[in-house]
Design a protein around this motif. Structure first.
Motif, PDB file in Angstrom:
ATOM      1  N   THR A  77      -6.741   5.432   0.290  1.00 58.34           N
ATOM      2  CA  THR A  77      -6.643   5.123  -1.096  1.00 58.34           C
ATOM      3  C   THR A  77      -6.737   2.886  -1.462  1.00 58.34           C
ATOM      4  O   THR A  77      -5.964   2.660  -2.269  1.00 58.34           O
ATOM      5  CB  THR A  77      -5.117   5.409  -0.899  1.00 58.34           C
ATOM      6  N   LEU A  91       6.926  -0.878   5.908  1.00 57.73           N
ATOM      7  CA  LEU A  91       8.058   0.639   6.206  1.00 57.73           C
ATOM      8  C   LEU A  91       8.917  -0.350   7.154  1.00 57.73           C
ATOM      9  O   LEU A  91       8.666  -1.270   7.451  1.00 57.73           O
ATOM     10  CB  LEU A  91       7.143   1.540   7.134  1.00 57.73           C
ATOM     11  N   TYR A 110       3.947  -3.381   8.534  1.00 56.67           N
ATOM     12  CA  TYR A 110       2.723  -3.110   7.670  1.00 56.67           C
ATOM     13  C   TYR A 110       1.391  -1.818   7.665  1.00 56.67           C
ATOM     14  O   TYR A 110       1.216  -2.480   8.673  1.00 56.67           O
ATOM     15  CB  TYR A 110       2.224  -4.942   7.369  1.00 56.67           C
ATOM     16  N   SER A 114      -4.027   9.786   1.391  1.00 53.45           N
ATOM     17  CA  SER A 114      -4.341   7.980   2.380  1.00 53.45           C
ATOM     18  C   SER A 114      -4.826   7.885   3.171  1.00 53.45           C
ATOM     19  O   SER A 114      -5.402   6.451   3.148  1.00 53.45           O
ATOM     20  CB  SER A 114      -2.744   7.980   2.137  1.00 53.45           C
ATOM     21  N   ASN A 133      -3.074   1.720   4.539  1.00 54.02           N
ATOM     22  CA  ASN A 133      -4.645   3.369   4.244  1.00 54.02           C
ATOM     23  C   ASN A 133      -5.701   3.131   3.569  1.00 54.02           C
ATOM     24  O   ASN A 133      -5.698   2.384   3.103  1.00 54.02           O
ATOM     25  CB  ASN A 133      -3.736   4.386   3.090  1.00 54.02           C
ATOM     26  N   GLU A 151      -4.077   1.544  -0.089  1.00 49.41           N
ATOM     27  CA  GLU A 151      -3.078   0.649  -0.263  1.00 49.41           C
ATOM     28  C   GLU A 151      -2.655  -0.162   1.105  1.00 49.41           C
ATOM     29  O   GLU A 151      -2.992   0.547   2.018  1.00 49.41           O
ATOM     30  CB  GLU A 151      -2.466   1.524  -0.510  1.00 49.41           C
ATOM     31  N   ALA A 196       9.918   4.164   3.754  1.00 51.03           N
ATOM     32  CA  ALA A 196       9.419   3.405   2.745  1.00 51.03           C
ATOM     33  C   ALA A 196       9.760   2.232   2.419  1.00 51.03           C
ATOM     34  O   ALA A 196      10.924   2.561   2.106  1.00 51.03           O
ATOM     35  CB  ALA A 196       8.688   4.058   2.211  1.00 51.03           C
ATOM     36  N   ALA A 242       1.189  -0.539   2.772  1.00 51.42           N
ATOM     37  CA  ALA A 242       2.371   0.192   2.610  1.00 51.42           C
ATOM     38  C   ALA A 242       3.214  -0.464   3.803  1.00 51.42           C
ATOM     39  O   ALA A 242       3.261  -1.118   4.776  1.00 51.42           O
ATOM     40  CB  ALA A 242       2.609   1.080   2.962  1.00 51.42           C
ATOM     41  N   ALA A 282       2.733   9.741   5.549  1.00 54.85           N
ATOM     42  CA  ALA A 282       2.074   8.970   4.026  1.00 54.85           C
ATOM     43  C   ALA A 282       1.662   9.971   3.024  1.00 54.85           C
ATOM     44  O   ALA A 282       1.135  11.523   3.298  1.00 54.85           O
ATOM     45  CB  ALA A 282       1.045   7.876   5.133  1.00 54.85           C
ATOM     46  N   THR A 318       9.297  -7.396   2.275  1.00 59.26           N
ATOM     47  CA  THR A 318       8.301  -7.285   0.886  1.00 59.26           C
ATOM     48  C   THR A 318       7.458  -7.772   0.941  1.00 59.26           C
ATOM     49  O   THR A 318       7.402  -8.777   1.033  1.00 59.26           O
ATOM     50  CB  THR A 318       9.510  -6.834  -0.188  1.00 59.26           C
ATOM     51  N   GLN A 362       8.111  -0.530   0.255  1.00 61.65           N
ATOM     52  CA  GLN A 362       7.247  -0.589  -0.244  1.00 61.65           C
ATOM     53  C   GLN A 362       5.886  -0.419  -0.609  1.00 61.65           C
ATOM     54  O   GLN A 362       5.314  -0.227   0.820  1.00 61.65           O
ATOM     55  CB  GLN A 362       7.256  -2.401  -0.460  1.00 61.65           C
ATOM     56  N   THR A 363       4.753   0.267  -1.370  1.00 61.19           N
ATOM     57  CA  THR A 363       3.695   0.381  -1.530  1.00 61.19           C
ATOM     58  C   THR A 363       3.096  -0.700  -2.553  1.00 61.19           C
ATOM     59  O   THR A 363       2.970  -0.754  -3.545  1.00 61.19           O
ATOM     60  CB  THR A 363       3.436   1.706  -1.810  1.00 61.19           C
TER      61      THR A 363
END
Length: 389
Positions: A255, A261, A249, A234, A252, A257, A272, A259, A230, A322, A274-275
């Motif tokens: 941060t 995966l 899914y 994060s 983190n 966030e 990865a 992500a 990561a 996504t 999308q973040t």
């Protein structure tokens, strides 16, 4: 996925259930739950993990959303996480204490009053046990040891009591944040095929991928190169598989966030996709992601944002995995730490740790949006919630 139990196991389940019922009839229930707090026929039990050395219970009416406090039902352990046995009235709770070796305790549940009675306890081989997953096909508990930076597997006996500690794998790594001097395993999730366990590590900025043998109930490190890296700083906290198992899914914490995966089951690797930031645009405070859960139909992902005291809903694109933002709504209190979606999919219970309250939200099955209700219960420092029928 919960599979059916075999005939012999069902017989043992019946024997264990009868034993538990006789034990409570003989007056072995916890002093925290009394006849005055009896659970109604249409109500369910909710056990609240806390930052106190006790477990508390609530009564939940799934028809109306009404939530009522029962009170303390167990004392002595800092149980910040618990899971329920899939067939027996048994609760498994962690002792999240970084100053000593972690452990898991099995409790018999009195469904009539909510009282808990200790069955037995097993050490996990690592300090600060903070998270549990129960694999029903192998009857194994998978424990994340935050303080020890390790992951353990514990066998369950046919009667629901805890068996032996089978394996413990210690991670390695660090990150640039002040909380990342050492590895800190913070959660785990079993891959749909039951052959791998994914472990988000806040300290190492990694999602470790361990092999799991359902026959022996043992974890093994496998190919260390498979770990997903990561972004630095994060702090991976929790993760969940999507409905069809193709996407993961990851939340983190440091941060704030989420992500997306892609999971390659054949190669046991993550990539990865999308973040997205969980915090609202322009937010300048301390970011802190807390919990992430995929809806039971797989169409929505829900995230808790401790930094802004909000709940965030995302819609899932079934083809690409996504996410797109659906809603951001206040959590009903301060410092939302954990939440649980009722098996019906109609309700979300949110543990607001700092304000000492568990709030009930309705879930719209079509839009996925959350709505506040007037239902809540006061509980000191609530951090996790576990439904038990």
């Amino acid at each position: 996925m919960i599979r059916s139990l075999g005939k012999n196991t069902l017989v043992r389940v019946g024997v264990m259930a009868a034993f538990i019922a006789l034990a409570f009839a003989a007056g072995l229930s916890s002093p925290g739950a009394s006849a005055a707090s009896a659970v109604g026929a249409d109500e369910e039990l909710v056990y609240v993990g806390m930052h106190e050395r006790q477990i508390r219970a609530l009564r939940f009416d799934a028809a109306s959303g009404r939530l009522t406090a029962i009170g303390p039902v167990a004392e002595g352990i800092r149980s910040t996480w618990a899971v329920a046995h899939p067939a027996l009235p048994i609760l498994y709770a962690v002792d999240d204490d970084n100053t000593r070796e972690g452990s898991v305790t099995a409790f018999a549940v009195d469904r009539a009053s909510g009282a808990l009675r200790k069955i037995n306890e097993v050490a996990t081989g690592g300090s600060g046990t903070t998270f549990l997953t129960l694999d029903a096909p192998s009857m194994t508990l998978l424990a994340a040891n935050y303080g020890g930076g390790s992951t353990s597997s514990i066998a369950l006996n046919a009667d629901g009591s805890l068996g032996a500690l089978v394996s413990t794998i210690k991670a390695a790594g660090s990150g640039p944040h002040r909380r990342q001097a050492n590895p800190h395993n913070h959660g785990n999730a079993l891959a749909p095929d039951g052959r791998h366990v994914l472990v988000p590590d806040l300290g190492a900025d990694r999602v470790f991928i361990y092999d799991f043998d359902r026959a022996t109930r043992a974890l093994s490190a496998g190919d260390g190169a498979r770990a997903f890296a990561a972004p630095a700083g994060s702090g991976p906290r929790h993760l969940a598989f999507g409905a069809d198992g193709r996407f993961v899914y990851l939340l983190n914490e440091l941060t704030a966030e989420v992500a997306v995966l892609r999971w390659d089951a054949q190669q046991a690797r993550l990539a990865a996709v999308q973040t997205l930031p969980v915090s609202s645009e322009g937010f300048q405070g301390a970011r802190s992601g807390a919990e992430i859960v995929v809806s039971r139909d797989g169409r929505y992902v829900y995230v808790e944002d401790r930094g802004e005291n909000t709940l965030v809903a995302y819609a899932v694109d079934a083809a690409s995995g996504t996410l797109s933002l659906v809603q951001r709504i206040g959590s009903g209190g301060e410092r939302p730490w954990g939440f649980a979606i009722h098996p019906s999919g109609k309700w979300m219970l949110v543990a607001n740790q700092r304000s000492g309250k568990v709030n009930v939200f309705g879930i719209d099955p079509v839009s996925g949006k959350l709505s506040e209700t007037s239902h809540a219960a006061e509980v000191p420092t609530p951090v996790s919630l576990t439904f038990v029928k």
